[in-house]
Design a protein around this motif. Structure first.
Motif, short mmCIF file in Angstrom:
data_model
loop_
_atom_site.label_atom_id
_atom_site.label_comp_id
_atom_site.label_asym_id
_atom_site.label_seq_id
_atom_site.Cartn_x
_atom_site.Cartn_y
_atom_site.Cartn_z
N THR A 251 0.82 -1.21 0.00
CA THR A 251 0.00 0.00 0.00
C THR A 251 0.85 1.25 0.00
O THR A 251 0.59 2.21 -0.75
CB THR A 251 -0.94 0.01 1.23
OG1 THR A 251 -1.70 -1.19 1.24
CG2 THR A 251 -1.87 1.20 1.19
N ARG A 252 1.91 1.24 0.85
CA ARG A 252 2.76 2.40 0.94
C ARG A 252 3.50 2.67 -0.37
O ARG A 252 3.65 3.81 -0.81
CB ARG A 252 3.78 2.22 2.08
CG ARG A 252 3.17 2.17 3.46
CD ARG A 252 2.46 3.46 3.80
NE ARG A 252 3.33 4.61 3.68
CZ ARG A 252 2.92 5.87 3.67
NH1 ARG A 252 1.62 6.13 3.73
NH2 ARG A 252 3.77 6.85 3.58
N SER B 119 2.36 9.21 -6.42
CA SER B 119 2.72 10.62 -6.27
C SER B 119 3.94 11.02 -7.12
O SER B 119 4.23 12.21 -7.26
CB SER B 119 3.02 10.92 -4.80
OG SER B 119 4.16 10.20 -4.37
N ARG C 235 2.55 1.68 -3.39
CA ARG C 235 1.59 2.14 -4.40
C ARG C 235 1.34 3.64 -4.27
O ARG C 235 1.27 4.36 -5.26
CB ARG C 235 0.27 1.38 -4.25
CG ARG C 235 0.27 0.02 -4.91
CD ARG C 235 -1.14 -0.56 -4.93
NE ARG C 235 -1.16 -1.86 -5.55
CZ ARG C 235 -1.17 -2.08 -6.85
NH1 ARG C 235 -1.17 -1.05 -7.68
NH2 ARG C 235 -1.19 -3.31 -7.33
N ALA C 236 1.21 4.10 -3.04
CA ALA C 236 0.96 5.53 -2.81
C ALA C 236 2.17 6.36 -3.27
O ALA C 236 2.01 7.43 -3.88
CB ALA C 236 0.68 5.77 -1.33
N GLN C 237 3.35 5.85 -2.98
CA GLN C 237 4.56 6.57 -3.36
C GLN C 237 4.71 6.64 -4.88
O GLN C 237 5.04 7.69 -5.44
CB GLN C 237 5.78 5.89 -2.75
CG GLN C 237 7.08 6.65 -2.98
CD GLN C 237 8.27 5.93 -2.38
OE1 GLN C 237 8.13 4.87 -1.79
NE2 GLN C 237 9.44 6.51 -2.56
#
Length: 364
Positions: free
Chosen positions: A174-175, A182, A177-179
């Motif tokens: 999840t982390r 962005s 994917r978020a990175q």
């Protein structure tokens, strides 16, 4: 008259000696110039978890070269900062700086190291051109270096369900994917803020889009992992040939291409280590399958240079979970209190990471 001849003879001798001394002096001055390239400092910009960085660092260790190393953190996007983009237009690690040479492509870096440092005290990782060993080493270098390691890495992180014994924590997906999400907007802003680097940032943005489209595609990932089976079969067959060449008990075991540890071994060792970390080792070796490959990897883990470069606890846990915290602390915590908080966070994260990986390694 005789006296004048003697004087002239002495003067000629003195002149000759002066010329010889001058030539010797020029040779002494010229010698450092010829070896200047070797004496200049090696500087490597890399990221510890970068696959290509690991290959270059292992080759440097195997050759016993002195090198200053600087971490360029990918989780903190330091590779996208203007100073690094000026050094490496693609914004990729590793980058080697030696004298006035700046080399950004990993294969070119490895070849440069081999061609530049060839004295008797420096081990060769590539045999003489034209020899049987040379063609063998180059064949397996090209075969292994053609593997899409970025796709394996990103694909297994984004789709842990296809792995068996991954060392990556489940919540890292999840982390990351978020990175990744962005990154596109970050590159766009950097292009606006740094017009002289606009083309480089836009090109990187396009490459990123293409990569993510493939790496997040499970069908594509399964396809390339199936194709990897064929490569592992070729390596297993070659290792079997080496075993048959040294059948005597107690004789020195050979590596992939012969009795020496070569540049092909650098590629294979780092590849197997990455597959192990991603949770793919049980698919490609072990449990009676590809026994030569399994034995080879065990020997690699015991090799002092490998332990020094890659034997530490992998910090991808921290990289995946705390990139935002690192970024905030880096930009907003110059004070003693800020640094104390950062050190506390790092210490706590390292503690949990150590125990997490300790349990995973014991289980595997």
């Amino acid at each position: 008259m005789l006296k004048m001849a003697t004087v002239s003879s002495n003067e000629a001798q003195d002149e000759k000696e002066m010329l010889l001394k001058k030539e010797e002096g020029l040779e002494m001055l010229a010698e450092p110039e010829s070896t200047k390239k070797k004496e200049c400092k090696l500087v490597l910009y890399h990221w510890t978890q970068s696959f290509n960085s690991q290959k270059v660092r292992l080759a440097i260790a195997e050759k016993g070269l002195k090198c200053e190393e600087y971490d360029v953190s990918l989780p903190l996007s330091e590779n996208n900062e203007p100073w690094f983009m000026r050094l490496s237009p693609t914004g990729e690690v590793p980058v080697l700086v030696h004298d006035d040479q700046i080399i950004c492509e990993p294969t070119q870096i490895l070849d440069y190291l081999e061609q530049t440092f060839q004295d008797e005290k420096t081990p060769r990782l590539i045999p003489e051109v034209g020899s049987t060993y040379y063609h063998r080493v180059q064949h397996y270098r090209e075969l292994l270096d053609s593997l899409p390691m970025d796709a394996y890495t990103h694909g297994c992180i984004l789709h842990p369900e296809i792995t068996v014994d991954s060392h990556i924590p489940a919540y890292a997906t999840t982390r990351i994917r978020a990175q990744i999400g962005s990154m596109e907007s970050e590159l766009k802003k950097l292009a606006e803020d740094n017009p002289e680097l606009k083309d480089a940032y836009i090109a990187k943005q396009r490459r990123l889009k293409t990569k993510l489209f493939d790496h997040d595609n499970v069908k594509f990932l399964k396809k390339i992992l199936d194709e990897l089976e064929n490569v592992m079969d070729q390596v297993e067959t070659e290792l079997q040939r080496r075993a048959e060449e040294t059948p005597e008990e107690g004789s020195q075991q050979a590596w992939l291409c012969g009795e020496f540890f070569s540049m092909a071994d650098v590629s294979l060792a780092v590849t197997l280590h990455r597959l192990k970390f991603l949770g793919l080792s049980r698919r490609y070796w072990g449990n009676g399958a590809r026994v030569n490959l399994e034995t080879y990897y065990e020997r690699v883990l015991d090799r002092p240079t490998f332990r020094r470069v890659l034997g530490h606890v992998n910090n991808i846990l921290i990289s995946a979970v705390l990139p935002t915290a690192f970024r905030v602390a880096k930009k907003r915590a110059p004070s003693f209190i800020g640094m104390t908080v950062l050190i506390g966070m790092l210490g706590g994260a390292t503690y949990f990471a150590f125990h997490y990986f300790k349990r995973r390694l014991l289980v595997s």
